[in-house]
Design an enzyme around this catalytic site. Sequence first.
Site, mmCIF file in Angstrom:
data_model
loop_
_atom_site.group_PDB
_atom_site.id
_atom_site.type_symbol
_atom_site.label_atom_id
_atom_site.label_comp_id
_atom_site.label_asym_id
_atom_site.label_seq_id
_atom_site.Cartn_x
_atom_site.Cartn_y
_atom_site.Cartn_z
ATOM 1 C CG ASN A 10 38.266 49.918 19.677
ATOM 2 O OD1 ASN A 10 38.308 51.459 19.551
ATOM 3 N ND2 ASN A 10 39.173 48.683 19.026
ATOM 4 C CD1 TRP A 11 35.897 54.612 24.211
ATOM 5 C CD2 TRP A 11 34.638 56.680 23.458
ATOM 6 N NE1 TRP A 11 35.106 55.425 25.380
ATOM 7 C CE2 TRP A 11 34.949 55.968 24.714
ATOM 8 C CE3 TRP A 11 34.514 57.216 22.984
ATOM 9 C CZ2 TRP A 11 34.421 57.083 25.992
ATOM 10 C CZ3 TRP A 11 34.330 58.962 24.252
ATOM 11 C CH2 TRP A 11 34.348 58.515 25.461
ATOM 12 C CE LYS A 12 35.844 48.071 18.084
ATOM 13 N NZ LYS A 12 35.697 46.230 17.741
ATOM 14 C CG HIS A 95 41.157 46.034 16.650
ATOM 15 N ND1 HIS A 95 40.393 45.843 15.068
ATOM 16 C CD2 HIS A 95 40.681 46.019 17.320
ATOM 17 C CE1 HIS A 95 39.170 45.688 16.323
ATOM 18 N NE2 HIS A 95 39.777 45.966 17.578
ATOM 19 C CD GLU A 97 36.163 45.711 14.864
ATOM 20 O OE1 GLU A 97 36.543 47.215 14.749
ATOM 21 O OE2 GLU A 97 35.872 45.313 15.242
ATOM 22 C CD GLU A 166 40.919 43.518 21.111
ATOM 23 O OE1 GLU A 166 39.885 43.470 21.570
ATOM 24 O OE2 GLU A 166 40.995 43.695 19.115
ATOM 25 N N GLY A 172 33.033 41.588 19.042
ATOM 26 C CA GLY A 172 31.234 42.013 18.797
ATOM 27 C C GLY A 172 30.836 41.119 18.251
ATOM 28 C CB SER A 212 32.146 39.044 23.591
ATOM 29 O OG SER A 212 31.954 39.857 22.356
ATOM 30 N N GLY A 233 35.625 47.030 23.294
ATOM 31 C CA GLY A 233 34.790 47.427 22.727
ATOM 32 C C GLY A 233 33.431 48.001 23.068
ATOM 33 N N GLY A 234 32.424 46.878 22.485
ATOM 34 C CA GLY A 234 30.936 47.937 23.223
ATOM 35 C C GLY A 234 31.177 47.497 24.974
HETATM 36 P P1 PGA Z 1 33.768 44.010 21.601
HETATM 37 O O1 PGA Z 1 35.161 44.648 20.877
HETATM 38 O O2 PGA Z 1 34.282 43.799 23.278
HETATM 39 O O3 PGA Z 1 33.231 45.000 21.261
HETATM 40 O O4 PGA Z 1 33.813 42.328 21.298
HETATM 41 C C1 PGA Z 1 36.749 44.581 21.752
HETATM 42 C C2 PGA Z 1 37.983 45.191 20.617
HETATM 43 O O5 PGA Z 1 37.530 44.986 19.400
HETATM 44 O O6 PGA Z 1 38.353 45.895 20.539
#
Ligand code: PGA
Length: 254
Positions: A10-12, A95, A97, A166, A172, A212, A233-234
């Site tokens: 997930n590149w966001k 998600h 977010e 999640e 994050g 993470s 994500g990251g």
């Molecule tokens: P993260 O994000 O790996 O940066 O914690 C995961 C996600 O939000 O899907």
Amino acid sequence: MARTPIIGGNWKLNLGRTPARDLLTALRASLDGIAGVEVVVCPPAPWLGDAADILRGSSIGVGAQNVYWQPQGAFTGEVSAALLAGVVDYVIVGHSERRHVFHETAEETNKKLQTVLGLGMQPFFAVGELREERESGRTNDVLKRQLLVGFTDIEPLPEGFVVAYEPVWAIGTGLTATPEIAQQTCADIRAIVAGRYGEATAEACRIQYGGSANAENAGNLMSQPDIDGLLVGGAALQAESFTAICKAAAAATV
Ligand code: PGA
């Protein structure tokens, strides 16, 4: 029963066009044809066409990060599932977010899930509790509500459906859930799916952990019996770390 593990990147809201294209090209080189794991990348919406072009004919799938349930009309700024269906095979729905930054409700998440499934795409249905919900012992109630409202009128649940667990406190933050907490909560999610759809559907349901996840913890997380994948994500923003995660996942599940 064997569940094919699935890793999503997930590149966001990250990466301009050139770095995005470079990353897609690098991932095709490092991951195309990888055995034992399904790999999907979810770039920002403007680069979905580039991703589909660069990855066409490879084993790497392309997913969108969000979707709108109406097929067309006066909905400025929205992207419908009908439009996405020609470009991607996967969509992240619900998600945290979306839920917490953009105030998306469980009912809206359900409309998105229904639309995505109706068009034959694979959702990554994301659920997860806030830190204060875990600390006050409400994790299972929160997950149950997110899951059961999300599943409204979805009958049956397609085989191999993907739920992404999640915990919001781990996203994050660098604060990964321990493999034990992630395993226990994924098992609890599988039990909720079993209560709604029966044991066989729950056994076939794939449950990802996200929050993470990185190249160092991927193998340990993936070796847990109820963790069938990761939503990253990251660590999905660099070819090296995402490739290492996918390889660790493939190795952990053979
Ligand atoms: P993260 O994000 O790996 O940066 O914690 C995961 C996600 O939000 O899907």
